[in-house]
Scaffold this motif. Structure first.
Motif, PDB file in Angstrom:
ATOM      1  N   ASN A 186      -3.952  -7.073  -4.894  1.00 47.76           N
ATOM      2  CA  ASN A 186      -3.615  -5.688  -4.553  1.00 47.76           C
ATOM      3  C   ASN A 186      -2.257  -5.255  -5.097  1.00 47.76           C
ATOM      4  OD1 ASN A 186      -5.892  -4.742  -2.968  1.00 47.76           O
ATOM      5  ND2 ASN A 186      -5.305  -6.290  -1.468  1.00 47.76           N
ATOM      6  N   ASP A 187      -1.722  -6.002  -6.031  1.00 48.82           N
ATOM      7  CA  ASP A 187      -0.414  -5.654  -6.591  1.00 48.82           C
ATOM      8  C   ASP A 187      -0.408  -4.279  -7.256  1.00 48.82           C
ATOM      9  OD1 ASP A 187       0.705  -7.986  -5.723  1.00 48.82           O
ATOM     10  OD2 ASP A 187       1.037  -8.862  -7.709  1.00 48.82           O
ATOM     11  N   PHE A 188      -1.560  -3.824  -7.698  1.00 49.37           N
ATOM     12  CA  PHE A 188      -1.627  -2.531  -8.394  1.00 49.37           C
ATOM     13  C   PHE A 188      -1.217  -1.366  -7.498  1.00 49.37           C
ATOM     14  CE2 PHE A 188      -5.626  -2.867  -6.185  1.00 49.37           C
ATOM     15  CZ  PHE A 188      -5.949  -1.566  -5.820  1.00 49.37           C
ATOM     16  N   LEU A 189      -1.180  -1.586  -6.197  1.00 53.62           N
ATOM     17  CA  LEU A 189      -0.829  -0.519  -5.267  1.00 53.62           C
ATOM     18  C   LEU A 189       0.665  -0.192  -5.270  1.00 53.62           C
ATOM     19  CD1 LEU A 189      -3.045  -1.696  -2.282  1.00 53.62           C
ATOM     20  CD2 LEU A 189      -3.362   0.424  -3.580  1.00 53.62           C
ATOM     21  N   TYR A 190       1.490  -1.143  -5.702  1.00 48.70           N
ATOM     22  CA  TYR A 190       2.945  -0.962  -5.638  1.00 48.70           C
ATOM     23  C   TYR A 190       3.468  -0.337  -6.924  1.00 48.70           C
ATOM     24  CZ  TYR A 190       2.794  -4.146  -1.636  1.00 48.70           C
ATOM     25  OH  TYR A 190       2.521  -4.733  -0.430  1.00 48.70           O
ATOM     26  N   PRO A 191       4.335   0.662  -6.811  1.00 47.32           N
ATOM     27  CA  PRO A 191       4.914   1.272  -8.014  1.00 47.32           C
ATOM     28  C   PRO A 191       5.890   0.351  -8.751  1.00 47.32           C
ATOM     29  CG  PRO A 191       5.851   2.255  -6.034  1.00 47.32           C
ATOM     30  CD  PRO A 191       4.728   1.386  -5.584  1.00 47.32           C
TER      31      PRO A 191
ATOM     32  N   HIS B 267       0.488  -4.746   7.887  1.00 48.35           N
ATOM     33  CA  HIS B 267      -0.416  -5.831   7.508  1.00 48.35           C
ATOM     34  C   HIS B 267      -1.492  -5.374   6.528  1.00 48.35           C
ATOM     35  CE1 HIS B 267       1.532  -8.133  10.674  1.00 48.35           C
ATOM     36  NE2 HIS B 267       1.381  -7.064  11.449  1.00 48.35           N
ATOM     37  N   ASP B 268      -1.136  -4.386   5.728  1.00 50.61           N
ATOM     38  CA  ASP B 268      -2.060  -3.836   4.749  1.00 50.61           C
ATOM     39  C   ASP B 268      -1.236  -3.361   3.551  1.00 50.61           C
ATOM     40  OD1 ASP B 268      -3.382  -1.187   3.590  1.00 50.61           O
ATOM     41  OD2 ASP B 268      -5.016  -2.397   4.413  1.00 50.61           O
ATOM     42  N   GLN B 269      -1.636  -3.792   2.353  1.00 47.14           N
ATOM     43  CA  GLN B 269      -0.819  -3.491   1.175  1.00 47.14           C
ATOM     44  C   GLN B 269      -0.724  -1.994   0.889  1.00 47.14           C
ATOM     45  OE1 GLN B 269      -3.085  -6.025   1.234  1.00 47.14           O
ATOM     46  NE2 GLN B 269      -2.394  -7.731  -0.016  1.00 47.14           N
ATOM     47  N   ALA B 270      -1.807  -1.255   1.111  1.00 45.09           N
ATOM     48  CA  ALA B 270      -1.753   0.185   0.863  1.00 45.09           C
ATOM     49  C   ALA B 270      -0.744   0.848   1.787  1.00 45.09           C
ATOM     50  CB  ALA B 270      -3.142   0.803   1.045  1.00 45.09           C
ATOM     51  N   GLN B 271      -0.710   0.401   3.044  1.00 50.48           N
ATOM     52  CA  GLN B 271       0.217   0.980   4.008  1.00 50.48           C
ATOM     53  C   GLN B 271       1.668   0.605   3.690  1.00 50.48           C
ATOM     54  OE1 GLN B 271      -1.233  -0.303   7.828  1.00 50.48           O
ATOM     55  NE2 GLN B 271      -3.214   0.716   7.535  1.00 50.48           N
ATOM     56  N   MET B 272       1.877  -0.615   3.236  1.00 50.83           N
ATOM     57  CA  MET B 272       3.243  -1.019   2.863  1.00 50.83           C
ATOM     58  C   MET B 272       3.705  -0.302   1.602  1.00 50.83           C
ATOM     59  SD  MET B 272       3.523  -5.075   3.796  1.00 50.83           S
ATOM     60  CE  MET B 272       2.412  -5.552   2.488  1.00 50.83           C
ATOM     61  N   SER B 273       2.809  -0.199   0.623  1.00 47.16           N
ATOM     62  CA  SER B 273       3.199   0.423  -0.644  1.00 47.16           C
ATOM     63  C   SER B 273       3.493   1.911  -0.473  1.00 47.16           C
ATOM     64  CB  SER B 273       2.104   0.227  -1.692  1.00 47.16           C
ATOM     65  OG  SER B 273       0.925   0.932  -1.336  1.00 47.16           O
TER      66      SER B 273
ATOM     67  N   MET C  25       9.256  -5.148   2.088  1.00 49.12           N
ATOM     68  CA  MET C  25       9.052  -6.573   2.361  1.00 49.12           C
ATOM     69  C   MET C  25       7.558  -6.890   2.368  1.00 49.12           C
ATOM     70  SD  MET C  25      11.955  -6.783   5.380  1.00 49.12           S
ATOM     71  CE  MET C  25      11.822  -8.537   5.697  1.00 49.12           C
ATOM     72  N   ASP C  26       7.194  -7.975   1.702  1.00 49.97           N
ATOM     73  CA  ASP C  26       5.789  -8.341   1.524  1.00 49.97           C
ATOM     74  C   ASP C  26       5.287  -9.109   2.753  1.00 49.97           C
ATOM     75  OD1 ASP C  26       3.284  -8.930   0.641  1.00 49.97           O
ATOM     76  OD2 ASP C  26       3.896  -9.799  -1.267  1.00 49.97           O
ATOM     77  N   PHE C  27       5.006  -8.372   3.817  1.00 55.42           N
ATOM     78  CA  PHE C  27       4.554  -9.017   5.049  1.00 55.42           C
ATOM     79  C   PHE C  27       3.132  -9.554   4.937  1.00 55.42           C
ATOM     80  CE2 PHE C  27       8.208  -7.121   7.203  1.00 55.42           C
ATOM     81  CZ  PHE C  27       8.518  -8.119   8.114  1.00 55.42           C
ATOM     82  N   THR C  28       2.323  -8.983   4.061  1.00 57.70           N
ATOM     83  CA  THR C  28       0.967  -9.513   3.944  1.00 57.70           C
ATOM     84  C   THR C  28       0.965 -10.905   3.307  1.00 57.70           C
ATOM     85  OG1 THR C  28       0.647  -8.279   1.881  1.00 57.70           O
ATOM     86  CG2 THR C  28      -0.166  -7.262   3.909  1.00 57.70           C
TER      87      THR C  28
ATOM     88  N   TRP D  41       5.528   3.133   1.406  1.00 58.56           N
ATOM     89  CA  TRP D  41       6.950   3.301   1.669  1.00 58.56           C
ATOM     90  C   TRP D  41       7.832   3.002   0.465  1.00 58.56           C
ATOM     91  CZ3 TRP D  41       8.449   5.854   5.792  1.00 58.56           C
ATOM     92  CH2 TRP D  41       7.581   5.931   6.879  1.00 58.56           C
ATOM     93  N   GLN D  42       7.271   2.479  -0.616  1.00 60.53           N
ATOM     94  CA  GLN D  42       8.116   2.202  -1.775  1.00 60.53           C
ATOM     95  C   GLN D  42       8.303   3.467  -2.609  1.00 60.53           C
ATOM     96  OE1 GLN D  42       6.793  -0.728  -4.698  1.00 60.53           O
ATOM     97  NE2 GLN D  42       8.883  -1.488  -4.924  1.00 60.53           N
ATOM     98  N   LYS D  43       9.478   3.600  -3.157  1.00 57.45           N
ATOM     99  CA  LYS D  43       9.825   4.776  -3.961  1.00 57.45           C
ATOM    100  C   LYS D  43       8.771   5.062  -5.023  1.00 57.45           C
ATOM    101  CE  LYS D  43      13.439   6.403  -7.123  1.00 57.45           C
ATOM    102  NZ  LYS D  43      14.703   6.046  -7.809  1.00 57.45           N
ATOM    103  N   ASP D  44       8.408   6.341  -5.149  1.00 60.68           N
ATOM    104  CA  ASP D  44       7.460   6.832  -6.155  1.00 60.68           C
ATOM    105  C   ASP D  44       6.049   6.289  -5.953  1.00 60.68           C
ATOM    106  OD1 ASP D  44       9.573   8.219  -7.333  1.00 60.68           O
ATOM    107  OD2 ASP D  44      10.028   6.605  -8.723  1.00 60.68           O
ATOM    108  N   SER D  45       5.698   5.999  -4.708  1.00 61.39           N
ATOM    109  CA  SER D  45       4.355   5.522  -4.399  1.00 61.39           C
ATOM    110  C   SER D  45       3.311   6.592  -4.714  1.00 61.39           C
ATOM    111  CB  SER D  45       4.263   5.151  -2.918  1.00 61.39           C
ATOM    112  OG  SER D  45       2.926   4.930  -2.533  1.00 61.39           O
ATOM    113  N   LYS D  46       2.265   6.177  -5.391  1.00 57.42           N
ATOM    114  CA  LYS D  46       1.165   7.100  -5.675  1.00 57.42           C
ATOM    115  C   LYS D  46       0.396   7.446  -4.409  1.00 57.42           C
ATOM    116  CE  LYS D  46       0.512   5.507 -10.435  1.00 57.42           C
ATOM    117  NZ  LYS D  46      -0.416   4.860 -11.405  1.00 57.42           N
ATOM    118  N   ILE D  47       0.469   6.577  -3.434  1.00 53.66           N
ATOM    119  CA  ILE D  47      -0.237   6.827  -2.177  1.00 53.66           C
ATOM    120  C   ILE D  47       0.479   7.892  -1.358  1.00 53.66           C
ATOM    121  CG2 ILE D  47      -0.964   5.778   0.003  1.00 53.66           C
ATOM    122  CD1 ILE D  47      -1.352   3.172  -1.551  1.00 53.66           C
TER     123      ILE D  47
END
Length: 617
Positions: free
Chosen positions: A422-427, A363-369, A391-394, A371-377
């Motif tokens: 918060n789209d900038f969080l996703y690669p 339920h947080d974009q940073a936490q979801m992002s 999946m965009d649960f937020t 898990w996406q490939k090449d995440s800066k986080i």
């Protein structure tokens, strides 16, 4: 996931064997020309490890791995070094050949490695096979499966199957669906609540109550003939208690067995943040990742290389065999994160274009992002999941509240705006799955029984960035209350069973209200098919004003303006505010009503209305 309440006995118990020493070979066959030429063959039979294994035609075994249980041997070969299409796996006792199996290396389909996959150009349709349509009543019950059909039981099997899906593909095609995700079809032989398929008992076999492996392959072929795609729902985190590999495990570390739990069971704490929380206690992380999702779902140990390899080869086998166009992975973020990253990379190395979307229910974009490939986080800790899509649960969370709320600092349409902020969080923002509901959530039409709200939600889902996913039946107004149990949000599709009084698969069989839902959905989906500006365009959005949300999707050649008025009253917009998005455009056409709209000075938008306006000079 559907909870099931029986306790699994985890003793490594012998199961019934045939008279021959060789009982199973998995995978049963393979293919020539795979990028990774190494193949690990599971050889299973009573005390098989006490015998010798030899391959015919002078083929060399690269490695033989024996495990704790003598009923297993894992044989590794290099398929690149094998010149024949068939060879024998011989089981020998001394000099005597006591059993054999003819193994085949098949030819791959042309361009199999470079197959295309689902993208933001697609609209994905999620259905539960048991609840969609019963095309073959003769397979409702089988001798080798425990649970029998009982359509009166909301949590029981109702008889839907692969044939039922195939018979209604033209319905999906007409609607504008381009990709099909069905919940698992592999055998789930639990004695109750087996209809959802997430406690699988045989990873190489379609559940006979759905059909056969050949039927599944035929489903893919029928979809491809209609320019549609098939996405397999894959479960890596847990297997079913009735799996033959669980009843007679290769080794105790095949699963996470809790010594302080009841018969090895300890429920997960479901705290997925422990995967990356630098402050998390180790015990909390272990309880999340190694705890069981439910009592009949033993948690698989992906730190065991044999487990990861078995799963990777199995996913590749189904992709190659059935001609899959992608995977959806259940409970992705509960897996051992190193093991699941290896699994994902193995598959995408073999199929570079194959899309895989993981269920990361956070339920947080940073936490979801993360898990996406090449995440800066995740790169901060030098981790890469290699998972192309999440999946965009937020956004789902926001949709669950937004259409009930008045305008506020963080309520109403502001929830949606804040999600996209918060789209900038996703690669890779175009490769995330967007949805209003799925098979585990409250039905949208239960929360919002008015068609006006359905139109608002679908106008949003189908014009924002990402890959839209619809849930079966919502396009005809189907509702369902999760508070009454999962069976209520997984009702039978009307017309899927002989004798149904309402056949919503055809226009003449739908009610007037069902046709209103369907016609709106059909027009929007088919319009979206050719709109590259929606598939890959950029987004420009405006802070909602009095619960009216305005955004533009644009590229170098086209612009689309979406206006969502979430008010119970009409609203007048001062169009000067949107000059950055409008540029020099002064008019447009709403794609649903085909109404020409002037975009000069002011614009009055009716109550609870969404306009999707193609701009023109």
């Amino acid at each position: 996931m559907k909870k099931i309440y029986t306790i699994l006995s985890l003793s490594v118990a012998a199961i019934a064997f045939s008279q021959k020493p060789l009982d199973k070979i998995e995978p049963a066959f393979w293919w020539k020309g795979m990028k990774n030429p190494e193949l690990q063959i599971l050889v299973y039979g009573k005390d098989i490890a006490n015998n010798e294994i030899e391959l015919s035609d002078g083929i060399q075994i690269k490695n033989i791995q024996k495990v704790e249980n003598p009923n297993y041997v894992f044989v590794t070969i290099n398929t690149k070094e094998i010149g024949v299409s068939k060879f024998k796996i011989n089981i020998k006792k001394g000099n005597k050949n006591i059993d054999s199996y003819t193994y085949e290396l098949k030819q791959r389909e042309a361009n199999s490695a470079n197959r295309s996959s689902f993208t933001s150009k697609d609209v994905m349709y999620l259905l539960m096979p048991d609840r969609f349509a019963n095309g073959n009543p003769s397979n409702d019950n089988t001798n080798d499966t425990a649970e029998k059909s009982d359509r009166k039981n909301p949590g029981g099997r109702h008889g839907g199957d692969i044939e039922g899906i195939i018979k209604n593909l033209d319905y999906l095609k007409e609607m504008g669906v381009t990709a099909l995700w069905n919940t698992p079809l592999l055998e789930d032989n639990e004695p109750a609540y087996s209809y959802h398929g997430y406690a699988q008992s045989d990873y190489y076999k379609i559940d006979p109550r759905y059909g056969t492996n050949e039927d599944y392959k035929r489903l893919a072929g029928e979809l491809h003939q209609r320019d549609m795609k098939l996405i397999m729902d894959y479960v890596t985190n847990h297997w079913g208690s009735q799996s033959w590999l669980i009843k007679d495990m290769p080794s105790k570390d095949w699963i996470h067995y809790w010594k302080d739990g009841e018969k090895g069971f300890k429920r997960s704490n479901y705290r997925m943040t422990a995967q990356f929380d630098t402050n998390a206690a180790k015990i909390d992380a272990e309880n999340c990742m190694d705890g069981w999702f439910d009592t009949t779902m033993p948690d698989m140990n992906q730190s065991n290389p044999l487990v990861v390899n078995y799963m990777a080869q199995n996913a590749i086998w189904w992709t190659e065999y059935a001609g899959l166009d992608g995977l959806r992975v259940d409970t992705y973020s509960y897996n051992d994160k190193k093991g699941i990253a290896e699994w994902t990379k193995r598959i995408t190395d073999e199929y570079p274009n194959l899309n895989i979307v993981g269920e990361v229910w956070m339920h947080d974009q940073a936490q979801m992002s993360y898990w996406q490939k090449d995440s800066k986080i995740s790169a901060i800790e030098n981790y890469n999941s290699y998972l192309p899509s999440v999946m965009d649960f937020t956004l789902h969370d926001a949709i669950g509240q937004v259409f009930k709320e008045n305008s506020g600092w963080d309520s109403g349409m502001q929830r949606v705006y804040d999600n996209f902020a918060n789209d900038f969080l996703y690669p890779n923002i175009n490769n995330i799955l967007v949805f209003a509901e799925n098979h585990d959530t409250q039905r949208f039409n239960q929360s919002y029984p008015k068609i006006e709200d359905y139109r608002l939600a679908m106008s949003l889902i189908l014009t924002v960035r990402g890959i839209p996913q619809l849930y079966y039946g919502s396009e005809i107004g189907m509702a369902g209350d999760k508070g009454k149990g999962d069976g209520d949000i997984r009702r039978d599709f009307p017309g899927g069973w002989k004798g149904d009084s309402n056949n919503a698969f055809v226009k003449s069989g739908r009610t007037e209200t069902q046709n209103q839902y369907f016609d709106f959905t059909k027009k929007l989906l088919n319009w979206r098919k050719s709109k590259e500006v929606i598939h890959t365009g950029k987004t420009l959005h405006y802070v909602p004003d009095n619960n009216v949300y305005v955004y533009f999707r644009y590229n170098d050649t086209e612009r689309v303006m979406t206006i969502i008025n979430n008010n119970p009253e009409a609203q007048v917009l001062n169009l000067k505010r949107f000059s950055e998005g409008l540029k020099s455009f002064t008019k447009g056409k709403d794609i649903i009503s085909d109404k020409e709209i002037s975009l000069e000075n002011t614009l009055s938008v009716p109550a609870k209305t969404a306009w999707i306006i193609e701009l023109n000079k």
